[in-house]
Scaffold this motif. Structure first.
Motif: not given
Length: 594
Positions: A196-206
Motif C-alpha cells: 500500500g506504499k509508494g517507492p523508496y526514493r532510489y532515484n531523485t528524478t523518478l
C-alpha cells in the motif's frame, strides 16, 4: 427447573446464532468495517478502500479446518462483496462473495460470512469483488497454516511476512470504471505499490520527495517466509530482493519443489511464498523491487515498486542502481520457461498427511473439455466488451445459486459453448454445465496482446501445460501428467495457451474469471455449475439463514436499518463473534450453577 431450562434454551439459541457447524474445529472471528479513507501512496491525494482504517486490510491467520466468521460492515457509498481468493468454500458457494452466488451488501448494511477452510493450507488473499473496487484497495492477506500433526517440508521460519505488490493509478476506481464504460483503455499505471506504499526514493528524478515507502525489518542470520501477492489491476510484475535468493516453497496451497530464484514473475492475482535467509553483511539496506514485465522499459521506468529490507545491524541506507531483473523485459519465452519450472513437491503432504503426488491426475480419464478463447475487446451493442468464446458475461440481478434455490427460470442459460462461437459476439449469462465428480480439461487460449491470468473459485486445478500457438488435440503430448503445480490462478501468455485439469467434486456455482480487473469488468468470466443429482446436505450446505435477497427475490428481503461506520476490531478475539461467544460462556456458567 423452568429457569434452568430457559437458560439452556438461550444457550442453544446462542450456539445456533454463532453457527457452530463443525464441532471440534476452532472458530476465528473478525469484524471488517469497510470504508473510504484518504491516502497519497504516490504523492497524489485520493480515496482508498480501507478495512478497519487499515490499508492493506488486516491479516486473517488461521489453521486448516478452522471456521472463519467475518462480519462485514459496508461503510462505502456503493454495494460491496468480499471474495476469498483461493479459499475453496467446500460445499458452500453461498460464502464465495461474487455476484453468481451472493446479493451485494447495500451501503450501510452488514453481512456475516461464515465458512470453513476445509483441508487447505497456503497463502491467499481477500478483496472486494465488485465494480473495480480492488483498484482502490480493500484487500488483505489470508494465511492458512498447517495443523501441528502435519509435517511441513522445511524448517520453522523465524518470521512470516506478507507482501502485497500491484500496479496503481492516481485516479479513483470510480474514474477508472467510467473510462472503461466510455470505451477507453486504462492506460499506463502511475506506479507500483508495495504493501500500500509508494517507492523508496532510489532515484531523485523518478520518485518525488515525501513518498512513504515500506520497510521490512529483519535480523541477520535468520530465515523469513515471504508471502507475496500480486493484487494489482493488469500488470505482471517481476519480484527480486537485492543480493538475496528466493527459495520458492509454496504457491496457492501447494508445496512446490524447492528451488532458488534470483527473481520471479508474479502475474495478476497470483500468490507465492519464499524462504529468504538474511545471509548478507548488511553493509547497507537492500532493495526489494517489483517492476513491470512485457512493456516498454524506457516509458515505464517510473512504474516500479521499491521497498527496503533493513537488517538490524545495517550500516547505511540503500543507494545506487536497482538490482537487475530479466535481461529482456519483452522475453515472454523466458517467463514461460520459468513458469514451467514450478512443480509440485509430490512427496510432501499438505493439509493431509498423504503425499501431494498421491492424486495421480495424469491417469484420470477426462470427461469434459472446454476451450475458452479470449480476444481483444470488441464492441457489442455499442459497448466495449471482453469475451470468452464470443460471449461477454453480464451478471443477472438475481444470483445464479439463489435463483436455483427458488426454482426461478430464465435467469441464466446452461449452454456455454465448449468451443468458440462462429457467429458475432453477444452479451449473456451463459453457464458451463459441469458434471459432478467428472474430470474437466480447460484450455485457456489467449488471442489478446497482453498476459491474462485466469482464476477458478471453489477449486485448485493442475496446470498441465502451456505453449505458444493455437491449442490442438495433439498439444496434449506436451502435458506434464505427473507433477504439474496445483493452484487456482494461472497465467496465459499472449498468442499462447494454458491447459488445466480439475476434478469437479465441489458442488455449487463457481466463478471462472480473468483476474485482470479491466477485462473482468468488461465481461470476461463464466460460471461452472456443479450439481449432485442426489441432492443432500452432505455435498452442499443449505442456504444460510442470513442470505440477502435481490433481483426477482427482493421482496423476501427483510429491511435492515443502515447504521454507518462503527468502531470495528480486526482481532480474531474481539467484535460481534466474540461477544456471542462470551454470551454463550456466560449462559453456560449460569446453567451449571443455577
Amino acid at each position: 427447573m423452568v429457569a434452568r431450562w430457559s437458560v439452556v434454551a438461550a444457550l442453544v439459541w446462542a450456539v445456533a446464532l454463532v453457527g457452530w457447524c463443525s464441532a471440534g474445529d476452532p472458530f476465528a472471528y473478525y469484524d471488517f468495517d469497510v470504508s473510504y479513507t484518504t491516502a497519497s501512496p504516490l504523492g497524489v491525494e485520493q480515496k482508498v478502500i480501507a478495512i478497519n482504517k487499515q490499508f492493506p486490510g488486516p491479516l486473517i491467520n488461521v489453521t486448516t479446518n478452522w471456521n472463519v466468521v467475518v462480519n462485514v460492515l459496508n461503510s462505502l457509498d456503493e454495494p460491496l462483496l468480499i471474495t476469498w481468493d483461493g479459499i475453496q468454500q467446500r460445499k458452500n458457494c453461498w460464502q464465495d462473495g461474487v455476484l453468481g452466488t451472493n446479493c451485494p451488501i447495500p451501503p450501510g448494511w452488514n453481512w456475516t460470512y461464515q465458512f470453513q477452510v476445509k483441508d487447505q493450507i497456503g497463502s491467499f488473499f481477500y478483496f472486494p469483488s465488485l465494480n473495480l473496487q480492488r483498484a482502490a484497495g480493500g484487500y488483505g492477506g489470508f494465511t492458512v497454516n498447517n495443523r501441528v500433526v502435519i509435517p511441513v517440508p522445511f524448517g520453522q521460519p523465524d518470521g512470516d511476512i506478507t507482501l502485497f505488490i500491484g500496479d496503481w493509478y492516481n485516479k479513483n476506481h470510480t474514474a477508472l470504471r467510467k473510462a472503461l464504460d466510455d470505451g477507453k483503455d486504462l492506460g499506463m499505471p502511475d506506479g507500483v505499490l508495495m504493501n500500500g506504499k509508494g517507492p523508496y526514493r532510489y532515484n531523485t528524478t523518478l520518485v518525488p520527495v515525501g513518498i512513504d515507502y515500506e520497510t521490512i525489518n529483519v535480523e541477520p542470520g535468520k530465515t523469513y517466509r515471504f508471502r507475496v501477492h500480486n493484487v494489482g489491476i493488469s500488470t505482471s510484475l517481476n519480484l527480486r530482493i537485492q543480493n538475496h535468493n528466493l527459495l520458492l516453497v509454496e504457491t496457492e496451497g501447494t508445496y512446490t519443489m524447492q528451488q532458488n530464484y534470483t527473481n520471479l514473475d508474479i502475474h495478476v492475482g497470483q500468490s507465492y511464498s519464499f524462504l529468504v535467509t538474511m545471509d548478507q553483511n548488511a553493509s547497507s539496506d537492500y532493495y526489494i523491487v517489483a517492476s513491470p514485465r512485457f512493456v516498454n522499459e524506457s516509458l515505464w521506468t517510473r512504474v516500479t515498486g521499491v521497498a527496503i529490507l533493513h537488517y538490524s545491524n545495517s550500516k547505511g541506507k540503500a543507494s545506487g542502481p536497482l538490482p537487475d531483473g530479466p535481461n529482456d523485459f519483452y522475453d515472454k519465452t523466458w517467463s514461460m520457461n520459468q513458469a514451467q519450472s514450478i512443480r509440485t513437491n509430490v512427496t510432501s503432504g499438505a493439509a493431509r498427511p498423504n503425499p501431494q503426488g498421491s492424486f495421480r491426475y495424469g491417469s484420470i480419464n477426462v470427461t469434459q473439455v472446454y476451450v475458452l478463447k479470449n480476444k481483444p475487446p470488441v464492441v457489442i451493442n455499442g459497448k466495449r466488451r471482453a469475451t470468452l468464446n464470443g460471449i461477454s458475461y453480464s451478471p443477472p440481478a438475481t444470483p445464479l445459486r439463489l435463483a436455483d434455490d427458488y426454482d426461478k427460470k430464465g435467469i441464466y442459460t446452461l449452454d456455454f459453448p465448449t468451443r468458440p462461437l462462429d457467429g458475432p459476439p453477444r452479451i449473456g449469462a451463459s453457464v458451463i454445465n459441469g458434471t459432478y465428480r467428472g474430470f474437466m480439461e480447460i484450455i485457456f487460449q489467449n488471442n489478446d496482446t497482453i498476459v491474462q491470468t485466469y482464476h477458478m473459485d471453489g477449486y485448485a486445478f493442475f496446470v498441465a501445460g502451456m505453449a505458444y500457438g493455437e491449442w490442438t488435440e495433439d498439444s496434449r503430448s506436451q502435458y506434464n501428467k505427473w507433477d504439474g503445480v496445483s493452484r487456482c490462478t494461472t497465467q496465459v501468455f499472449p498468442g499462447a495457451w494454458t491447459a488445466v485439469l480439475v476434478s469437479l467434486d465441489n458442488v455449487g456455482f463457481w466463478n471462472v474469471r480473468a483476474e485482470n480487473l479491466d477485462t473482468w469488468y468488461l465481461g470476461q468470466e463464466v460460471y461452472i455449475k456443479v450439481v449432485n443429482p442426489e441432492s443432500n446436505d452432505k455435498t452442499e450446505s443449505p442456504k444460510p439463514d442470513n442470505a440477502l435477497y435481490c433481483g426477482v427475490l427482493e421482496n423476501l428481503q427483510k429491511p435492515q436499518k443502515p447504521h454507518g461506520s462503527s468502531e470495528a476490531s480486526s482481532s480474531s478475539i474481539l467484535g460481534v463473534g466474540s461477544k456471542l461467544l462470551t454470551l454463550m460462556l456466560l449462559l453456560a456458567s449460569i446453567a451449571i450453577f443455577a
